[in-house]
Design an enzyme around this catalytic site. Structure first.
Site, PDB file in Angstrom:
ATOM      1  N   ARG A  29      -0.657  17.914  -3.796  1.00 45.09           N
ATOM      2  CA  ARG A  29       0.300  17.936  -2.680  1.00 45.09           C
ATOM      3  C   ARG A  29       1.476  18.882  -2.893  1.00 45.09           C
ATOM      4  NH1 ARG A  29       0.533  11.396  -2.339  1.00 45.09           N
ATOM      5  NH2 ARG A  29      -1.530  11.061  -1.402  1.00 45.09           N
ATOM      6  N   HIS A  55       1.245  -0.346   6.788  1.00 48.13           N
ATOM      7  CA  HIS A  55       2.568  -0.053   6.244  1.00 48.13           C
ATOM      8  C   HIS A  55       3.603  -0.054   7.369  1.00 48.13           C
ATOM      9  CE1 HIS A  55       0.740   0.713   2.503  1.00 48.13           C
ATOM     10  NE2 HIS A  55       0.949   2.001   2.354  1.00 48.13           N
ATOM     11  N   ARG A 110     -21.008   4.824 -12.784  1.00 42.52           N
ATOM     12  CA  ARG A 110     -21.183   3.365 -12.767  1.00 42.52           C
ATOM     13  C   ARG A 110     -21.469   2.829 -11.368  1.00 42.52           C
ATOM     14  NH1 ARG A 110     -15.648   4.070 -13.513  1.00 42.52           N
ATOM     15  NH2 ARG A 110     -14.319   3.164 -11.877  1.00 42.52           N
ATOM     16  N   GLY A 161     -14.806   3.101  -2.693  1.00 43.33           N
ATOM     17  CA  GLY A 161     -13.457   2.552  -2.606  1.00 43.33           C
ATOM     18  C   GLY A 161     -13.057   2.234  -1.171  1.00 43.33           C
ATOM     19  N   ASN A 162     -11.893   1.597  -1.015  1.00 40.24           N
ATOM     20  CA  ASN A 162     -11.404   1.231   0.321  1.00 40.24           C
ATOM     21  C   ASN A 162     -11.329   2.432   1.251  1.00 40.24           C
ATOM     22  OD1 ASN A 162     -11.070  -1.457  -0.342  1.00 40.24           O
ATOM     23  ND2 ASN A 162      -8.865  -1.295  -0.719  1.00 40.24           N
ATOM     24  N   VAL A 163     -10.704   3.511   0.765  1.00 36.14           N
ATOM     25  CA  VAL A 163     -10.494   4.684   1.611  1.00 36.14           C
ATOM     26  C   VAL A 163     -11.804   5.435   1.823  1.00 36.14           C
ATOM     27  CG1 VAL A 163      -9.276   6.886   1.823  1.00 36.14           C
ATOM     28  CG2 VAL A 163      -8.064   4.879   0.972  1.00 36.14           C
ATOM     29  N   ARG A 190       6.745  -3.107  -1.939  1.00 40.46           N
ATOM     30  CA  ARG A 190       5.416  -3.677  -1.737  1.00 40.46           C
ATOM     31  C   ARG A 190       5.585  -5.075  -1.141  1.00 40.46           C
ATOM     32  NH1 ARG A 190       1.276  -0.511  -1.701  1.00 40.46           N
ATOM     33  NH2 ARG A 190       1.485   0.185  -3.863  1.00 40.46           N
ATOM     34  N   CYS A 214       0.413   7.955   2.045  1.00 39.45           N
ATOM     35  CA  CYS A 214       0.213   7.134   3.244  1.00 39.45           C
ATOM     36  C   CYS A 214       1.521   6.847   3.979  1.00 39.45           C
ATOM     37  CB  CYS A 214      -0.481   5.827   2.869  1.00 39.45           C
ATOM     38  SG  CYS A 214       0.214   4.993   1.430  1.00 39.45           S
ATOM     39  N   LYS A 225       7.905  10.925  -3.546  1.00 36.85           N
ATOM     40  CA  LYS A 225       6.840  11.523  -2.729  1.00 36.85           C
ATOM     41  C   LYS A 225       7.259  11.625  -1.272  1.00 36.85           C
ATOM     42  CE  LYS A 225       3.013   9.590  -5.474  1.00 36.85           C
ATOM     43  NZ  LYS A 225       1.974   8.532  -5.462  1.00 36.85           N
ATOM     44  N   GLN A 255       5.255  -1.744   2.281  1.00 38.79           N
ATOM     45  CA  GLN A 255       3.901  -1.233   2.115  1.00 38.79           C
ATOM     46  C   GLN A 255       2.915  -2.324   1.711  1.00 38.79           C
ATOM     47  OE1 GLN A 255       5.800   2.866   0.393  1.00 38.79           O
ATOM     48  NE2 GLN A 255       3.632   2.586  -0.002  1.00 38.79           N
TER      49      GLN A 255
END
Length: 343
Positions: free
Chosen positions: A99, A242, A39, A12-14, A235, A130, A214, A157
């Site tokens: 969290r 961000h 997968r 993934g991206n992160v 968004r 984030c 959050k 964001q």
């Protein structure tokens, strides 16, 4: 002898960013393992000048792994983080799954590093949302100086906060607009290209979204439960980075000049605040950078002891991967992590 590190969600991206940052910062790892779902087995990811073959998370033996950096989503973390922690491996989780657990420390090293010692209860440490991470990096030094009473924040964001699907949707919709093709929406509730959407995550009973909740809950847990926080999360059609417009009310007097001086000396902060065209940072300039940038520092004349600031950061780095690696560094530097394999 270095540590053995597993990156879960490595495709993934992160996850990819975690691998990049581990190598960039010279983390003392003598073995790094890339894990993901079945997968993704056999895919290749980069770690410095090396190429790692992705292995399956399911069934992987963590008995000799020192640290697992988790970025595979909340549902995966709920199942796997306790199992990994029970094998003696310390999990640093990037999802929202842990969290708010009282037995799991929520850490931004520049803000509440001392709280990391609480990880031993479950062998899990949580990485914040984030948008919260960059916010508390900016708020902490100001709170120490003048004590914050209330924070009003509007977030702007980027689509990378919604993963690869979000980035793909912005790209595909933007292209469709230019060539006059139909604009299709899949990931977002409304068109994101050349638009903004005041909706991130699910709606709650009071009309807030989960993303807004959050920011409130995590700021209180890491910084001070007495601070009042309200947030509107939006968004925007930006790929990475961000931004936040933050209004702060303090108990004690503080001037804009004092705030500038404090933030210039604060860890993780970089002040770029000139009262001229371009004398501020935008999300485009934050992409690929580690700092939390602070601009537009000015006094709020409508309340006593009020300030406005503009906060920008790369959400894939400080908002996720960088902060995760910094927590791992914190464990190593404080001698809290013992190597599990014999030298």
């Amino acid at each position: 002898m270095g540590y053995k590190v597993a990156v879960v969600g490595a495709t993934g991206n992160v996850g990819r960013e975690m691998l990049t940052i581990l190598e960039e910062r010279g983390f003392p790892a003598d073995e790094v393992v890339a894990l993901a779902s079945r997968r993704s087995v056999g895919q290749e990811v980069s770690y410095g000048d090396k190429t790692l073959k992705v292995k399956a998370l399911e069934g992987y033996d963590f008995s000799d792994v020192d640290i697992a950096l988790m970025s595979a989503g909340g549902e995966v973390s709920k199942v796997w983080s306790p199992k990994i922690g029970a094998q003696g491996c310390v999990v640093i989780d990037n999802s929202s799954a842990w969290r708010y657990d009282q037995d799991v420390p929520l850490i931004v090293p520049e803000v509440n590093a001392d709280a990391v010692t609480g990880f031993a209860k479950k062998n899990i440490i949580a990485n914040p949302n984030c948008s919260t991470a960059q916010l508390v990096v900016a708020l902490k030094p100001l709170h120490d100086h003048a004590k914050i009473k209330r924070v009003v924040v509007a977030t702007y964001q980027s689509v990378s906060g919604a993963g690869k699907e979000g980035m793909d949707e912005l790209f595909e919709q933007s292209r469709a607009v230019f060539v006059a093709d139909p604009v299709e929406k899949k990931k977002f509730t409304k068109r994101i290209a050349f638009n903004v959407i005041p909706h991130i995550d699910v709606f709650m009973e009071d009309g807030s979204t989960k993303e807004e909740w959050k920011v409130m809950a995590e700021t209180k847990k890491m910084l001070d439960p007495k601070i009042k926080v309200t947030c509107t999360a939006v968004r925007v059609p930006v790929f990475i980075g961000h931004s936040e417009a933050v209004n702060i009310e303090f108990e004690k007097p503080i001037t804009a000049d004092e705030a500038r001086d404090i933030l210039r000396e604060a860890p993780g902060c970089l002040v770029i605040d000139k009262h001229e065209d371009g004398g501020y940072v935008t999300p485009y300039e934050s992409a690929g950078e580690d700092a939390t940038y602070i601009s537009r520092i000015r006094e709020d004349q409508t309340i006593d002891n009020g300030l406005n600031i503009w906060v920008v950061s790369d959400n894939l780095r400080k908002g996720a991967a960088l902060n995760t690696v910094q927590i791992a560094e914190l464990l190593v530097n404080r001698g809290l992590l013992k190597q599990r394999r014999a030298a």
